[in-house]
Design an enzyme around this catalytic site. Structure first.
Site, mmCIF file in Angstrom:
data_model
loop_
_atom_site.group_PDB
_atom_site.id
_atom_site.type_symbol
_atom_site.label_atom_id
_atom_site.label_comp_id
_atom_site.label_asym_id
_atom_site.label_seq_id
_atom_site.Cartn_x
_atom_site.Cartn_y
_atom_site.Cartn_z
ATOM 1 C CG HIS A 161 3.745 -15.384 5.504
ATOM 2 N ND1 HIS A 161 2.700 -15.322 4.621
ATOM 3 C CD2 HIS A 161 3.193 -15.339 6.735
ATOM 4 C CE1 HIS A 161 1.563 -15.225 5.295
ATOM 5 N NE2 HIS A 161 1.834 -15.246 6.588
ATOM 6 C CG HIS A 163 -0.674 -11.077 4.712
ATOM 7 N ND1 HIS A 163 -0.622 -12.239 5.434
ATOM 8 C CD2 HIS A 163 0.057 -10.177 5.415
ATOM 9 C CE1 HIS A 163 0.094 -12.035 6.529
ATOM 10 N NE2 HIS A 163 0.518 -10.791 6.535
ATOM 11 N NE ARG A 170 -23.304 -20.636 14.549
ATOM 12 C CZ ARG A 170 -22.537 -21.718 14.687
ATOM 13 N NH1 ARG A 170 -22.456 -22.593 13.716
ATOM 14 N NH2 ARG A 170 -21.884 -21.955 15.804
ATOM 15 C CE LYS A 176 4.385 -6.775 12.102
ATOM 16 N NZ LYS A 176 4.202 -8.212 11.954
ATOM 17 C CG ASP A 194 1.271 -18.862 11.886
ATOM 18 O OD1 ASP A 194 0.126 -18.821 11.395
ATOM 19 O OD2 ASP A 194 1.775 -17.918 12.521
ATOM 20 C CE LYS A 197 3.755 -8.357 5.153
ATOM 21 N NZ LYS A 197 3.115 -7.512 6.149
ATOM 22 C CD GLU A 256 4.550 -12.539 13.753
ATOM 23 O OE1 GLU A 256 3.561 -11.796 13.702
ATOM 24 O OE2 GLU A 256 4.496 -13.772 13.752
#
Ligand code: BG6
Length: 486
Positions: A245, A183, A50, A336, A240, A187, A221
């Site tokens: 994952h 994703h 936009r 992490k 999430d 890795k 994390e």
């Protein structure tokens, strides 16, 4: 391997082009592949969203992303040759006319024939609209070059919405044109799990219930929910991180070897694992929130959303029957790090007189996904110059030692290239997504109605989660292992 792309122009069309993902991941990944000479010779990128930008302004904001968000070098000449192939068109996702504008803009640039990769990098609520509009604007037919679509996560918010999204996708695209991103599969260290298991002969004979006592998968994390609280509070750690994952990592550890490494064969084996998982029991889970979560801006009052969870599950097949898999993930933890631990049975009989109080550590293999990328084997050894002393030591493989200090490529580099080549092996198929939701959904529903069996605990920021998560695994006679460098 550098793929050979022949002839026609290949356009990468990004919807949601002014967003964080485009700046932080997509453009840096494309730029890096461009620098390595791996993009099709005649590629172009068209971004749309936009916001109003000229082509030049858009290129400048992307350059900022490459430098500041991805932390890459951006030599002027290389960036210049890359950026001159990037264009921008503002548009309203809900307006069919704007798709027609994009289409005719593309046609002018592309020539004929031409290939197109549509990338949905918008908020997920907009995915159905974009898909339908692409269909209506007649932008998906393949008479003059291929058409593919990359769908970002989250893919649905429960089984029903994931199914609906799959239906909409299939009303416009064939499954072989669809690339659903997870994703984690891009890795290097996750890809290497299959090479480790199936390109070596010494691990596979012991990779089963006879030798393995249990498996742990941790994706920790240190960041908290930050500015994403609005999305996160509706999703929580299970949607999430687990639905995608963690379950994907689990399938790589647990799947059978397909006869060949082709996308359908691999994904079929992964689906079989997901379908063999016993329904999840609330009693086999721990959920928690970090202290202060309820005060984050965007979090609902009295929210029960978990920012940490541990789930135990069983895969009911010949290889894994009876072997518990412990999955854990959370935000605002000590650091992490992502690690998979395969722990083996202890020796059936110990003939050495172990020192008083010595607790024998069973052998375990740590597959270190990040940041210490590598594989470690923990085993017992005799302490030299001692009578009977023993100690646990490690045999270590670090990617950096064997392949150099250069950081491993970002997952998006590989995934974008695969989508351009037309290899969906590292993308999730519709049945895989639905099988994963089919597992997670009932647990979330139980959590909603039953806070007695699984209360929402709290944990300190910067810890490894609530004490209950430690007690949970200790109750089964195990302990969380950390075999990677910390
Ligand atoms: C995303 C989640 O899919 O993965 C984020 O939405 C999470 O909440 C991220 O932070 C973790 O990815 P990585 O590659 O940084 O481990």
């Amino acid at each position: 391997m550098t793929p050979e792309f022949d002839g026609p122009t290949t356009a990468i069309v990004i919807f949601g082009a002014s967003g964080d993902l485009t700046h932080r991941k997509l453009i840096p990944a494309l730029f890096s592949q461009f620098q390595k000479g791996r993009l099709p010779e005649n590629f172009l990128v068209v971004g749309s969203s936009r916001s109003e930008y000229s082509h030049e302004e858009f290129r400048e904001t992307l350059r900022g992303g490459v430098l500041d968000l991805a932390g890459m070098d951006c030599p002027e000449d290389e960036w210049g040759s890359f950026a001159e192939r990037i264009y921008y068109l503002d548009g309203n996702i809900k307006d069919l006319e704007d798709y027609r504008k994009i289409d005719s803009f593309l046609k002018d640039l592309e020539g004929d024939p031409a290939n197109r990769l549509y990338y949905l990098a918008t908020a997920p609520v907009l995915f159905p609209t974009i898909l339908e509009m692409l269909g209506e604007a007649d932008m998906v037919q393949e008479a003059r070059g291929w058409r593919r679509v990359v769908v970002e996560k989250p893919f649905g918010e429960d089984l029903e919405s994931a199914r609906r999204l799959n239906e909409i996708i299939h009303s416009v695209f064939n499954e072989d044109q669809v690339y659903r991103i997870d994703h984690y599969l891009g890795k290097e260290t996750a890809q290497n799990i299959l090479y480790f298991r199936f390109l070596n002969t010494i691990f596979e004979p012991i990779w089963n219930r006879n030798q393995i006592s249990h498996v742990q998968i941790t994706v920790a994390e240190d960041v908290d929910v930050g500015h994403r609280a609005g999305y996160y509070d509706g999703a929580g750690v299970v949607r999430d991180m687990f639905q995608n994952h963690l379950l994907q990592l689990l399938t790589l550890v647990a799947m059978e070897p397909p006869a060949s490494f082709n996308a359908d064969a691999v994904r079929t084996e992964k689906v079989k694992v997901l379908r063999a998982i016993r329904p999840l029991e609330p009693a086999d889970s721990v959920r928690a929130q970090y202290e202060g979560y309820l005060e984050e801006e965007g979090v609902k009052e009295n929210s029960h959303t978990a920012t940490f969870a541990t789930i135990k599950l069983y895969i009911d097949n010949w290889r894994w029957k009876g072997v518990p898999f412990y999955l854990r993930s959370g935000k605002a933890l000590m650091e992490k790090s992502s690690e998979i631990v395969i722990e083996f049975e202890p020796p059936p009989h110990v003939m050495f007189p172990l020192p008083e109080g010595y607790k024998l550590t069973p052998n375990f293999i740590s597959i270190c996904i990040q940041p210490d990328e590598g594989i470690h084997l923990r085993f017992e050894t005799k302490v030299p110059d001692s009578q009977q002393g023993t100690r646990s030591v490690d045999m270590d493989f670090h990617f950096r030692d064997s392949f150099g200090e250069e950081p491993l490529p970002d997952a998006y580099e590989r995934l974008l290239l695969d989508a351009l080549i037309g290899d969906p092996s590292l993308f999730t198929r519709s049945d895989e997504i639905e099988a994963a939701w089919g597992l997670i959904d009932p647990l979330l529903k139980e959590w909603e109605k039953n806070s007695e069996v699984s209360p929402v605990h709290t944990y300190e920021r910067g810890s490894w989660g609530p004490d209950q998560a430690d007690e949970f695994i200790q109750g089964d006679g195990f302990t969380w292992r950390m075999g990677c460098e910390h």
